[in-house]
Structures are given as structure tokens and as C-alpha cells.
Design a protein around this motif. Structure first.
Motif, PDB file in Angstrom:
ATOM      1  N   ASP A 257       0.861  -1.187   0.000  1.00 44.53           N
ATOM      2  CA  ASP A 257       0.000   0.000   0.000  1.00 44.53           C
ATOM      3  C   ASP A 257       0.890   1.227   0.000  1.00 44.53           C
ATOM      4  O   ASP A 257       1.919   1.259   0.687  1.00 44.53           O
ATOM      5  CB  ASP A 257      -0.910   0.031   1.245  1.00 44.53           C
ATOM      6  CG  ASP A 257      -1.926  -1.085   1.246  1.00 44.53           C
ATOM      7  OD1 ASP A 257      -2.714  -1.150   0.293  1.00 44.53           O
ATOM      8  OD2 ASP A 257      -1.906  -1.902   2.182  1.00 44.53           O
ATOM      9  N   ARG A 258       0.486   2.219  -0.765  1.00 47.03           N
ATOM     10  CA  ARG A 258       1.189   3.501  -0.770  1.00 47.03           C
ATOM     11  C   ARG A 258       0.212   4.556  -0.267  1.00 47.03           C
ATOM     12  O   ARG A 258      -0.932   4.625  -0.721  1.00 47.03           O
ATOM     13  CB  ARG A 258       1.668   3.866  -2.175  1.00 47.03           C
ATOM     14  CG  ARG A 258       2.263   5.279  -2.249  1.00 47.03           C
ATOM     15  CD  ARG A 258       2.422   5.735  -3.689  1.00 47.03           C
ATOM     16  NE  ARG A 258       2.647   7.177  -3.726  1.00 47.03           N
ATOM     17  CZ  ARG A 258       3.738   7.753  -4.210  1.00 47.03           C
ATOM     18  NH1 ARG A 258       4.709   7.014  -4.698  1.00 47.03           N
ATOM     19  NH2 ARG A 258       3.850   9.061  -4.206  1.00 47.03           N
ATOM     20  N   GLU A 259       0.675   5.372   0.654  1.00 49.75           N
ATOM     21  CA  GLU A 259      -0.174   6.421   1.218  1.00 49.75           C
ATOM     22  C   GLU A 259       0.561   7.753   1.166  1.00 49.75           C
ATOM     23  O   GLU A 259       1.687   7.867   1.640  1.00 49.75           O
ATOM     24  CB  GLU A 259      -0.528   6.080   2.665  1.00 49.75           C
ATOM     25  CG  GLU A 259      -1.453   7.076   3.329  1.00 49.75           C
ATOM     26  CD  GLU A 259      -1.793   6.685   4.758  1.00 49.75           C
ATOM     27  OE1 GLU A 259      -2.116   7.589   5.549  1.00 49.75           O
ATOM     28  OE2 GLU A 259      -1.709   5.481   5.089  1.00 49.75           O
ATOM     29  N   ASP A 260      -0.068   8.742   0.564  1.00 54.63           N
ATOM     30  CA  ASP A 260       0.499  10.091   0.540  1.00 54.63           C
ATOM     31  C   ASP A 260      -0.048  10.852   1.740  1.00 54.63           C
ATOM     32  O   ASP A 260      -1.238  11.169   1.792  1.00 54.63           O
ATOM     33  CB  ASP A 260       0.130  10.808  -0.767  1.00 54.63           C
ATOM     34  CG  ASP A 260       0.791  10.175  -1.980  1.00 54.63           C
ATOM     35  OD1 ASP A 260       2.024  10.007  -1.946  1.00 54.63           O
ATOM     36  OD2 ASP A 260       0.085   9.824  -2.941  1.00 54.63           O
ATOM     37  N   ARG A 261       0.798  11.140   2.687  1.00 54.05           N
ATOM     38  CA  ARG A 261       0.377  11.809   3.915  1.00 54.05           C
ATOM     39  C   ARG A 261       0.637  13.304   3.833  1.00 54.05           C
ATOM     40  O   ARG A 261       1.698  13.740   3.371  1.00 54.05           O
ATOM     41  CB  ARG A 261       1.108  11.206   5.118  1.00 54.05           C
ATOM     42  CG  ARG A 261       0.759   9.745   5.336  1.00 54.05           C
ATOM     43  CD  ARG A 261       1.115   9.298   6.722  1.00 54.05           C
ATOM     44  NE  ARG A 261       0.468   8.037   7.060  1.00 54.05           N
ATOM     45  CZ  ARG A 261       0.549   7.439   8.242  1.00 54.05           C
ATOM     46  NH1 ARG A 261       1.278   7.999   9.203  1.00 54.05           N
ATOM     47  NH2 ARG A 261      -0.079   6.309   8.472  1.00 54.05           N
TER      48      ARG A 261
ATOM     49  N   VAL B  11       5.540  10.307   1.795  1.00 52.80           N
ATOM     50  CA  VAL B  11       4.991   9.037   1.321  1.00 52.80           C
ATOM     51  C   VAL B  11       5.223   7.964   2.382  1.00 52.80           C
ATOM     52  O   VAL B  11       6.278   7.918   3.022  1.00 52.80           O
ATOM     53  CB  VAL B  11       5.668   8.608   0.002  1.00 52.80           C
ATOM     54  CG1 VAL B  11       5.238   7.193  -0.392  1.00 52.80           C
ATOM     55  CG2 VAL B  11       5.327   9.577  -1.112  1.00 52.80           C
TER      56      VAL B  11
ATOM     57  N   TRP C  18       5.166   3.826   2.677  1.00 57.59           N
ATOM     58  CA  TRP C  18       5.063   2.515   2.045  1.00 57.59           C
ATOM     59  C   TRP C  18       4.688   1.504   3.118  1.00 57.59           C
ATOM     60  O   TRP C  18       5.299   1.468   4.177  1.00 57.59           O
ATOM     61  CB  TRP C  18       6.401   2.097   1.430  1.00 57.59           C
ATOM     62  CG  TRP C  18       6.980   3.029   0.426  1.00 57.59           C
ATOM     63  CD1 TRP C  18       7.989   3.946   0.614  1.00 57.59           C
ATOM     64  CD2 TRP C  18       6.611   3.149  -0.943  1.00 57.59           C
ATOM     65  NE1 TRP C  18       8.253   4.611  -0.553  1.00 57.59           N
ATOM     66  CE2 TRP C  18       7.421   4.138  -1.533  1.00 57.59           C
ATOM     67  CE3 TRP C  18       5.650   2.506  -1.757  1.00 57.59           C
ATOM     68  CZ2 TRP C  18       7.322   4.506  -2.871  1.00 57.59           C
ATOM     69  CZ3 TRP C  18       5.553   2.868  -3.080  1.00 57.59           C
ATOM     70  CH2 TRP C  18       6.379   3.852  -3.630  1.00 57.59           C
ATOM     71  N   ARG C  19       3.690   0.662   2.853  1.00 57.17           N
ATOM     72  CA  ARG C  19       3.322  -0.379   3.816  1.00 57.17           C
ATOM     73  C   ARG C  19       3.354  -1.738   3.122  1.00 57.17           C
ATOM     74  O   ARG C  19       2.632  -1.965   2.150  1.00 57.17           O
ATOM     75  CB  ARG C  19       1.932  -0.131   4.413  1.00 57.17           C
ATOM     76  CG  ARG C  19       1.566  -1.158   5.505  1.00 57.17           C
ATOM     77  CD  ARG C  19       0.180  -0.894   6.078  1.00 57.17           C
ATOM     78  NE  ARG C  19       0.106   0.400   6.710  1.00 57.17           N
ATOM     79  CZ  ARG C  19       0.510   0.655   7.949  1.00 57.17           C
ATOM     80  NH1 ARG C  19       1.024  -0.307   8.684  1.00 57.17           N
ATOM     81  NH2 ARG C  19       0.392   1.865   8.453  1.00 57.17           N
TER      82      ARG C  19
ATOM     83  N   ALA D  64       5.920  -0.553   7.834  1.00 54.17           N
ATOM     84  CA  ALA D  64       5.619   0.755   7.248  1.00 54.17           C
ATOM     85  C   ALA D  64       6.892   1.593   7.257  1.00 54.17           C
ATOM     86  O   ALA D  64       7.571   1.700   8.279  1.00 54.17           O
ATOM     87  CB  ALA D  64       4.520   1.451   8.033  1.00 54.17           C
TER      88      ALA D  64
ATOM     89  N   THR E 126       8.674   5.368   6.072  1.00 55.16           N
ATOM     90  CA  THR E 126       8.562   6.757   5.633  1.00 55.16           C
ATOM     91  C   THR E 126       9.976   7.349   5.598  1.00 55.16           C
ATOM     92  O   THR E 126      10.928   6.696   6.031  1.00 55.16           O
ATOM     93  CB  THR E 126       7.683   7.593   6.584  1.00 55.16           C
ATOM     94  OG1 THR E 126       8.444   7.929   7.751  1.00 55.16           O
ATOM     95  CG2 THR E 126       6.421   6.850   6.997  1.00 55.16           C
TER      96      THR E 126
ATOM     97  N   PRO F 288      -4.985  -0.276   9.397  1.00 62.21           N
ATOM     98  CA  PRO F 288      -4.811  -1.169   8.247  1.00 62.21           C
ATOM     99  C   PRO F 288      -4.716  -2.648   8.619  1.00 62.21           C
ATOM    100  O   PRO F 288      -4.845  -3.501   7.746  1.00 62.21           O
ATOM    101  CB  PRO F 288      -3.492  -0.678   7.632  1.00 62.21           C
ATOM    102  CG  PRO F 288      -2.739  -0.101   8.798  1.00 62.21           C
ATOM    103  CD  PRO F 288      -3.779   0.528   9.678  1.00 62.21           C
TER     104      PRO F 288
END
Length: 269
Positions: free
Chosen positions: A49-53, A71, A73-74, A85, A87, A201
Motif C-alpha cells: 500500500d502507498r499512502e500520501d500523507r 509518502v 510505504w506499507r 511501514a 517513511t 490497516p
């Protein structure tokens, strides 16, 4: 290994995270970092999973610190019970299906070795190991006093000055020193609801019904705040996690009673 250690068949442990924080490492926020990280972690954590925080702030005993947009990455296992995770300023290994420390340590090692291979981290600022337990018991709980017999009586000692009143909840925190640059924060609370772990998650072992529960939240950590930032060496960080683990286990056994062990923790479903 600490005295009295026991693996419970019906553990109240719902969430564990091992986290390191380090000075900003821009390489870990770039898409180019994905390929080598994936090559290292995919065999064990194949779901990505990629999450833009967005930009925000974090508050700690050291004060308030701004967090730039970044960003995350999980990498998760197929059951989504354990993940790593990453960052540009942190690495966190999380699980909601903790079995034993040595097993969790393997996941810590995988994460540390994966980021070490990128040569992107210039030092270590904090190493933390946090355990969240949610205790539930086979009896009616109408007030914090009903936890007597199941948790250490000293946790409920403040109730003795409240005779004539009806406490609804109980919450407290204690911060203590466990060694050079090492501290431990313990929070505990008598609450009502479905738990404090969830909505993230990872998937819990089970989703409890609404009701009373007692939280034991133990955060054991090393902090280099105010000192020269040491180099990041994966094996040394892993050894720091080992050092942080022991006081967590020792303290947890002091916080629960033999009655809780017998009626709940050792119970086989």
C-alpha cells in the motif's frame, strides 16, 4: 529472559509495534526506493500500500514538531495481521497477531535489513517498543472497582479516597527510567467500548462486543534526544529492541493477577 515469563493461550495482547525514528532520509520517499524494498520484503510481506500523507504536527515530551508531507510505504502479510511501514523519517513493524518476541524480532530484523541496504539512514533518534493489552473478564463490571482481583490492586488504589462517589472510568499514566537513555511510559484505563485497537490497516484477532475492558498500554523506548546522533547499524538497533523488551514483560506480569491468568489468560478456547 525475565523470570516468570509465560506464553498465554488466551492473550489479552491486541497490538504491538516496534518503531525507529531517524533524521530525514529523502531517498525513502522516492518511488525509486520501492523496487529494492519490495525485493527484500515481498517474500514475507507481499501486499503493498502507498499512502500520501499531508503535512501535520506531532506532540511528544520534547515538544511539538512539524511533519512535512511524505509518502508511506506499507508491506503487509496476506492476512493483514503484520506489516512494515516505511517513511522518510521512520520504520514501524506492527502486528495484531503477536505470538512470541522471537517471532516478532524476525520481522523487525527484516525491516531493518531492508532499509539498511539502501544506505539512506544517517543516524537513529529513537527506538520504541509498544504493547497494548485489552483485558476482559468473565464477570459483570459496573465500575473501575470491579477490576479488583484481576489487575494489581495498586492500580486501583486511588479509588479508596472516593468512597461515597461512583467512578465511571479510571485513567492514569506513569513515566519511569529503565536504563541509560531508556524510559518506559505506562498508561492504564478502565473503559467501555469495543476496544482501543482498531480502525487501522491491520485486522484484529477478533472484534469484541461493546463492553467494559481494562487497557494496559506499555511503551518502552530509547531516545537520543540532546545527545550526538549515533550511526544507524541494523544489528545494534535490533539489540536495543531486545533491551527494551525485557522491562515490558516484567511489568506486565506485575500488573495482572494470578486470578486473571487462571480465569482468562490460560483459558483454551
Amino acid at each position: 529472559m525475565y523470570e516468570g515469563r509465560e506464553v498465554f493461550s488466551s492473550t489479552p495482547l491486541e497490538y504491538v509495534v516496534g518503531e525507529i525514528k531517524f533524521p530525514f532520509a529523502p531517498q525513502l520517499g522516492k518511488d525509486a526506493a520501492f523496487e529494492p524494498l519490495s525485493a527484500s520484503l515481498h517474500p514475507f510481506f507481499p501486499l503493498l500500500d502507498r499512502e500520501d500523507r499531508s503535512q501535520g504536527v506531532t506532540i511528544s515530551p520534547g515538544g511539538m514538531k512539524r511533519i512535512d508531507a511524505h509518502v508511506l510505504w506499507r508491506f503487509s502479510n496476506r492476512k493483514r495481521t503484520t506489516s512494515i511501514a516505511i517513511t522518510p523519517t521512520s520504520l514501524a513493524v506492527e502486528t495484531t497477531h503477536y505470538e512470541e518476541y522471537q517471532q516478532f524480532r524476525t520481522s523487525l530484523s527484516l525491516g531493518l535489513q531492508a532499509v539498511a541496504a539502501l544506505n539512506a539512514i544517517m543516524g537513529i533518534e529513537r527506538v520504541g517498543l509498544r504493547y497494548i493489552n485489552e483485558l476482559r473478564i468473565p464477570r459483570q463490571v459496573h465500575s473501575p472497582a470491579d477490576w479488583r482481583g484481576y489487575v494489581n490492586k495498586e492500580l486501583l488504589s486511588s479509588l479508596s479516597v472516593l468512597d461515597g462517589f461512583a467512578p465511571i472510568s479510571l485513567e492514569s499514566a506513569i513515566r519511569l527510567t529503565t536504563g541509560p537513555q531508556r524510559e518506559l511510559t505506562m498508561k492504564y484505563a478502565s473503559l467501555t467500548g469495543s476496544g482501543v485497537v482498531g480502525g487501522g490497516p491491520l485486522i484484529r484477532r477478533s472484534q469484541p462486543a461493546e463492553g467494559p475492558f481494562f487497557v494496559l498500554d506499555i511503551d518502552s523506548y530509547w531516545s537520543g534526544e540532546g545527545e550526538e546522533v549515533p550511526d544507524f547499524v541494523a544489528e545494534q538497533v535490533l539489540e536495543t529492541f531486545d533491551t527494551l523488551h525485557e522491562p515490558v514483560g516484567v511489568l506486565f506480569l506485575r500488573l495482572i493477577t494470578e486470578q486473571f491468568k487462571t480465569e482468562v489468560a490460560r483459558r483454551r478456547e
